[in-house]
Write a protein that holds these residues in place. Structure first.
Motif, PDB file in Angstrom:
ATOM      1  N   LYS A 496       1.340  -1.290   0.449  1.00 19.27           N
ATOM      2  CA  LYS A 496       0.109   0.174  -0.221  1.00 19.27           C
ATOM      3  C   LYS A 496       0.401   0.828   0.006  1.00 19.27           C
ATOM      4  CE  LYS A 496      -4.159   2.068   2.674  1.00 19.27           C
ATOM      5  NZ  LYS A 496      -4.603   1.745   3.649  1.00 19.27           N
ATOM      6  N   LYS A 497       2.287   1.306   0.760  1.00 18.51           N
ATOM      7  CA  LYS A 497       3.133   2.719   0.985  1.00 18.51           C
ATOM      8  C   LYS A 497       3.463   2.758  -0.439  1.00 18.51           C
ATOM      9  CE  LYS A 497       3.857   2.126   5.581  1.00 18.51           C
ATOM     10  NZ  LYS A 497       5.066   1.519   6.855  1.00 18.51           N
ATOM     11  N   LEU A 498       3.916   1.289  -1.390  1.00 13.22           N
ATOM     12  CA  LEU A 498       4.767   1.172  -2.506  1.00 13.22           C
ATOM     13  C   LEU A 498       3.306   1.998  -3.401  1.00 13.22           C
ATOM     14  CD1 LEU A 498       6.484  -1.882  -3.008  1.00 13.22           C
ATOM     15  CD2 LEU A 498       6.820   0.516  -1.621  1.00 13.22           C
ATOM     16  N   ILE A 499       1.680   2.417  -3.670  1.00 13.89           N
ATOM     17  CA  ILE A 499       0.714   2.031  -4.049  1.00 13.89           C
ATOM     18  C   ILE A 499       0.823   4.343  -4.186  1.00 13.89           C
ATOM     19  CG2 ILE A 499      -0.806   2.456  -5.095  1.00 13.89           C
ATOM     20  CD1 ILE A 499      -1.382  -0.394  -4.132  1.00 13.89           C
ATOM     21  N   LYS A 504       0.134  10.236  -6.387  1.00  7.30           N
ATOM     22  CA  LYS A 504      -0.243  12.062  -6.887  1.00  7.30           C
ATOM     23  C   LYS A 504      -0.039  12.672  -8.609  1.00  7.30           C
ATOM     24  CE  LYS A 504      -1.289  13.647  -2.990  1.00  7.30           C
ATOM     25  NZ  LYS A 504      -0.264  14.818  -1.699  1.00  7.30           N
ATOM     26  N   LYS A 505       0.771  11.288  -9.057  1.00  5.82           N
ATOM     27  CA  LYS A 505       1.220  10.970 -10.939  1.00  5.82           C
ATOM     28  C   LYS A 505       0.017  11.320 -11.736  1.00  5.82           C
ATOM     29  CE  LYS A 505       5.275  12.591  -8.604  1.00  5.82           C
ATOM     30  NZ  LYS A 505       6.458  13.604  -8.914  1.00  5.82           N
ATOM     31  N   ASP A 506       0.317  11.889 -12.978  1.00  3.47           N
ATOM     32  CA  ASP A 506      -0.662  11.779 -14.069  1.00  3.47           C
ATOM     33  C   ASP A 506      -0.603  10.079 -14.075  1.00  3.47           C
ATOM     34  OD1 ASP A 506      -1.223  14.358 -14.172  1.00  3.47           O
ATOM     35  OD2 ASP A 506       0.272  14.538 -15.415  1.00  3.47           O
ATOM     36  N   TYR A 507       0.193   9.240 -13.422  1.00  8.00           N
ATOM     37  CA  TYR A 507       0.946   8.332 -14.159  1.00  8.00           C
ATOM     38  C   TYR A 507       0.540   6.837 -13.079  1.00  8.00           C
ATOM     39  CZ  TYR A 507       5.215   9.377 -12.674  1.00  8.00           C
ATOM     40  OH  TYR A 507       6.208   9.420 -11.258  1.00  8.00           O
ATOM     41  N   SER A 508      -0.563   7.651 -12.102  1.00 11.29           N
ATOM     42  CA  SER A 508      -0.177   6.091 -10.892  1.00 11.29           C
ATOM     43  C   SER A 508      -1.412   4.963 -11.818  1.00 11.29           C
ATOM     44  CB  SER A 508      -0.849   7.094 -10.114  1.00 11.29           C
ATOM     45  OG  SER A 508      -2.461   7.036 -10.497  1.00 11.29           O
ATOM     46  N   ILE A 621      -0.017   8.273 -23.267  1.00 15.87           N
ATOM     47  CA  ILE A 621       0.528   7.997 -21.598  1.00 15.87           C
ATOM     48  C   ILE A 621       1.741   6.139 -22.272  1.00 15.87           C
ATOM     49  CG2 ILE A 621      -0.573   7.110 -20.408  1.00 15.87           C
ATOM     50  CD1 ILE A 621       0.918   8.389 -18.564  1.00 15.87           C
ATOM     51  N   ILE A 622       2.784   5.880 -21.807  1.00 13.79           N
ATOM     52  CA  ILE A 622       3.526   5.228 -22.194  1.00 13.79           C
ATOM     53  C   ILE A 622       3.769   4.420 -21.164  1.00 13.79           C
ATOM     54  CG2 ILE A 622       5.350   4.258 -22.445  1.00 13.79           C
ATOM     55  CD1 ILE A 622       6.817   6.965 -23.350  1.00 13.79           C
ATOM     56  N   THR A 623       2.343   2.895 -21.700  1.00 15.82           N
ATOM     57  CA  THR A 623       2.594   2.711 -20.353  1.00 15.82           C
ATOM     58  C   THR A 623       3.037   1.494 -19.726  1.00 15.82           C
ATOM     59  OG1 THR A 623       1.125   0.963 -22.157  1.00 15.82           O
ATOM     60  CG2 THR A 623       0.489   3.179 -21.192  1.00 15.82           C
ATOM     61  N   PHE A 668      13.088   7.106 -23.205  1.00 21.16           N
ATOM     62  CA  PHE A 668      11.326   7.478 -23.535  1.00 21.16           C
ATOM     63  C   PHE A 668      11.137   6.107 -21.852  1.00 21.16           C
ATOM     64  CE2 PHE A 668      12.644   7.861 -27.160  1.00 21.16           C
ATOM     65  CZ  PHE A 668      11.671   9.160 -27.686  1.00 21.16           C
ATOM     66  N   ARG A 669      10.024   6.492 -20.828  1.00 10.41           N
ATOM     67  CA  ARG A 669       9.942   5.178 -19.398  1.00 10.41           C
ATOM     68  C   ARG A 669       8.890   5.262 -19.657  1.00 10.41           C
ATOM     69  NH1 ARG A 669      12.749   8.931 -14.412  1.00 10.41           N
ATOM     70  NH2 ARG A 669      11.499  10.048 -14.693  1.00 10.41           N
ATOM     71  N   ILE A 670       8.033   4.387 -18.500  1.00 16.02           N
ATOM     72  CA  ILE A 670       6.867   4.187 -18.289  1.00 16.02           C
ATOM     73  C   ILE A 670       6.382   5.838 -17.435  1.00 16.02           C
ATOM     74  CG2 ILE A 670       5.693   3.299 -16.488  1.00 16.02           C
ATOM     75  CD1 ILE A 670       6.113   0.485 -17.637  1.00 16.02           C
ATOM     76  N   GLY A 671       5.307   5.775 -18.159  1.00 14.26           N
ATOM     77  CA  GLY A 671       4.792   7.510 -17.059  1.00 14.26           C
ATOM     78  C   GLY A 671       5.229   9.163 -18.180  1.00 14.26           C
ATOM     79  N   ASP A 672       6.051   8.601 -19.544  1.00 11.16           N
ATOM     80  CA  ASP A 672       5.803   9.691 -20.155  1.00 11.16           C
ATOM     81  C   ASP A 672       5.040   9.629 -21.037  1.00 11.16           C
ATOM     82  OD1 ASP A 672       8.520   9.878 -18.923  1.00 11.16           O
ATOM     83  OD2 ASP A 672       9.545   9.301 -20.714  1.00 11.16           O
ATOM     84  N   LYS A 673       4.356  10.889 -21.208  1.00 15.23           N
ATOM     85  CA  LYS A 673       3.411  11.852 -21.940  1.00 15.23           C
ATOM     86  C   LYS A 673       3.983  11.516 -23.236  1.00 15.23           C
ATOM     87  CE  LYS A 673      -0.033  14.521 -18.352  1.00 15.23           C
ATOM     88  NZ  LYS A 673      -0.044  15.320 -18.504  1.00 15.23           N
TER      89      LYS A 673
END
Length: 694
Positions: A496-499, A504-508, A621-623, A668-673
């Motif tokens: 849960k702490k990792l989540i 609060k990030k766009d890529y949550s 967004i890169i998934t 390029f990494r996960i979460g990048d727009k």
């Protein structure tokens, strides 16, 4: 459990080499049963690959002596792998497959027990019986080109009573020869292979799923669909005079759970969860039961449902419809003001639902607003339920239960049945209210029967492996987060702490999906191993017997226990132990199959939605990132691939732990727009291709 005792005896060398008749006689005498019973058990064990007759009279219990069982996974090259339930699959060379095709249950003899195991198929104990594909003609011969790309050949078709044109989709029965070669006979035509609705039906058939039941099963269900009689109500807890209601979506047709509530002196609650008593109608061993066992679950597609039970039951006598008496199993719980269980009872009951309410009607009342006149009649009960649900939700959060909150896709179709949009399915406090009440009832029922030592089917979710959690930590570090040290005992609270790190990030949502992939899959077992995700020691599925076979299984056990004055004999426990094992195994497999079919149909409709938009530019967004490119997701839930060779500059390295692609100029990494252009949307492969736009 007789099966286990047979295995224990057969593992002795003196029995392995016995002649069959002598072996059967010995086992019958040792287990105090008949030879016919032993033969029946051994036949079942052979059919599911638990034992293998290596030669006449010589049986092996698997895994043993270099023999293992598993599922064959084919390839377009002809070779294959056998999934034996460990991290390393067994490689099967193309000339050692014994004609096995993708999906066959096989027994494999290992050449090596070291890393990189290799073996050969020596038996196909559970052959795939049907294939789906496109009919093609080559010269004067007709073939089926399988939709399954892991089957590397066309199947020659024999003459059939069913006529099928070229380029139509069809279902064939597989005919196998001793030399491993196969042919096929058409048993169903599905329509033009270029029609997206035919493609949807082909996916459904590929997973051996069907909309209809046999005429015999339908007639039996119709015969059961009669008003509740006085005899059926005799001895049951009569709850027809109290306020109960169902809360479901607008499009729901079957209602298997109703709720009731009352306030106790001192601020406590009496919560009733009343579940359709399907076990009263679907008896173990009946034709309807056999069909339900095979299906294991109802399967839900965007505009169709393939039910586990015929509609005469699921929408009829087993559905808790408004204003009619229905037989139920009730879990009635007394809770204090902090929602701690004070007392409970599990009873056979009869209710008369006061109303069929929807989430849309209930939510405004929970938000202390007015709703429909129908829902407003139950404002007092709903406000009290909302109060209790909030307390239960807070308690769940305190104990560290996980809420990954990954929204489901909701497809919008036009009047002709073609998708025109897709959006995120709403999940509000009305949905959460029902979820909390069902979780509580499931926990109470599971705990009761576990402590009573009654054979049962549990919904288990084991903790993730340390290796998978380390991968998540590496990934989060790659995103720039400072991560906590991994504990010796991984708890839900730690996950849960990792989540919360990326909440609060766009890529949550993407981070949540990565964490979800690290988790073990929840399955059914007849052992209580707890539920990691819910942070519960006891958990089962009790609340949906119309659409899940494990729920129906435990309903029957509950009824037998209640009618036996809260007792079940030791002999009967042994029988139930075997049945709960088989039910859990089959239900888990059916659920996996159903989930996969649902995902593939969703992907088909997403691709169909995008196919006329080639050339358009989208923000995404890169998934996910792989060694061959990166996947980009759009707001409408469509996801496509940008190939590594199409990325600017070239010379990219793939970093697996941080899930990123990098060269001297770009990363390029996960979460990048990113901005992408749609270059291809292929409904036949269900794949979407993008190009990066600078």
């Amino acid at each position: 459990m007789m099966k286990q005792r047979i295995k224990e005896l057969m593992m002795k060398d003196s029995l392995v080499y016995s002649k069959p008749d002598n072996l059967f006689l010995f086992l019958a005498e040792a287990l105090n049963t008949s030879v016919d019973n032993i033969k029946g058990e051994i036949k079942k064990m052979l059919s599911c690959g638990e034992i293998f007759e290596i030669r006449k009279g010589k049986f092996l219990v698997l895994p043993s002596r270099g023999y293992v069982k598993g599922k064959f996974s084919g390839s377009s090259k002809g070779f294959g792998f056998c999934d034996v339930g460990t991290d390393n699959d067994v490689f099967i060379p193309g000339n050692r497959t014994l004609g096995a095709i993708d999906g066959d249950g096989v027994i494999v003899k290992l050449f090596s027990v070291n890393e990189g195991k290799e073996g050969e198929v020596v038996s196909i104990f559970s052959p795939v019986k049907k294939l789906v594909g496109r009919v093609v003609k080559i010269n004067r011969n007709t073939f089926l080109e399988p939709d399954n790309e892991k089957i590397p050949f066309r199947v020659p078709l024999i003459k059939s009573k069913i006529f099928c044109k070229e380029n139509e989709k069809a279902v064939i029965n597989i005919i196998r020869k001793k030399n491993g070669k196969i042919s096929g006979e058409i048993v169903e035509t599905l329509g033009d292979a270029d029609d997206v609705k035919t493609l949807e039906l082909a996916i459904i058939r590929q997973h051996n799923l069907y909309e209809k039941f046999s005429d015999e099963v339908e007639k039996l269900a119709q015969d059961l669909n009669k008003p509740v009689s006085k005899q059926q109500k005799a001895g049951r807890l009569d709850l027809t005079k109290i306020v109960t209601f169902t809360i479901d979506g607008e499009d729901a047709k079957d209602f298997d759970d109703a709720v009731s509530i009352a306030e106790l002196p001192g601020g406590g609650f009496e919560l009733g969860v009343h579940i359709a008593d399907v076990g009263e109608y679907v008896k173990q061993g009946s034709l309807i039961d056999e069909e339900a066992f095979d299906r294991g679950t109802s399967t839900y597609f965007p505009i169709t449902v393939l039910p586990m039970l015929p509609k005469a039951l699921s929408n009829g006598i087993c559905s808790l419809n408004e204003g009619v008496e229905r037989l139920t199993l009730s879990c009635i719980m007394k809770l204090d003001s902090e929602a701690k269980i004070l007392d409970y009872q599990i009873k056979e009951s009869v209710i008369k639902s006061s109303a069929r309410l929807t989430y849309t009607e209930v939510y405004p009342i929970l938000a202390l607003q007015n709703s429909s006149p129908k829902a407003n009649k139950f404002k007092k009960e709903l406000v009290l339920m909302g109060k209790l649900a909030k307390i239960l939700q807070n308690n769940r959060e305190k104990r560290g239960a996980l809420d990954l909150d990954i929204p489901e896709a909701e497809f919008v179709f036009n009047s002709e049945g073609y998708v025109v949009d897709v959006k995120k399915r709403e999940r509000n406090d009305a949905h959460r209210l029902i979820e909390e009440f069902m979780i509580l009832a499931n926990e109470v029922v599971a705990k009761h029967f576990n402590l009573e030592n009654i054979p049962f089917v549990y919904r288990v979710h084991e903790k993730p492996t340390i290796e998978k959690v380390k991968n998540v930590l590496d990934f989060l570090r790659g995103l720039g987060f400072t991560v906590p040290k991994i504990p010796q005992n991984i708890t839900p609270d730690f996950i849960k702490k990792l989540i919360e790190l990326a909440s609060k990030k766009d890529y949550s949502e993407i981070v949540n999906k990565i964490i979800l992939r690290s988790m073990q899959k929840a399955i059914y077992k007849n052992q209580n191993l707890g539920h990691f995700g819910l942070a519960l020691q006891y958990y089962c599925h009790f609340t949906s017997p119309i659409r899940r076979y494990p729920d129906l299984t435990i309903h029957r056990i509950i009824k037998e226990y209640l009618r036996g004055n809260n007792q079940i004999s030791s002999e009967r426990k042994e029988e139930l132990d075997g049945f709960t094992y088989e039910s859990a195994l089959q239900s888990s497999e059916a659920e996996r199959n159903s989930d996969k079919a649902e995902r593939e149909v969703d992907d088909l409709w997403r691709t169909f939605l995008m196919k006329d938009r080639v050339g358009e530019v989208f923000e995404g967004i890169i998934t996910n990132v792989t060694n061959f490119g990166m996947f980009v997701g759009l707001d409408n839930s469509a996801e496509g691939l940008v190939r590594i060779e199409d990325l600017p500059g070239g010379g990219y390295l793939y970093f697996e732990k941080s899930l990123e692609l990098k060269n001297q100029a770009n990363r390029f990494r996960i979460g990048d727009k990113v901005k992408v252009k749609l270059v291809k949307a292929d409904v036949f492969t269900r794949k979407i291709d993008f190009e990066l736009v600078k």
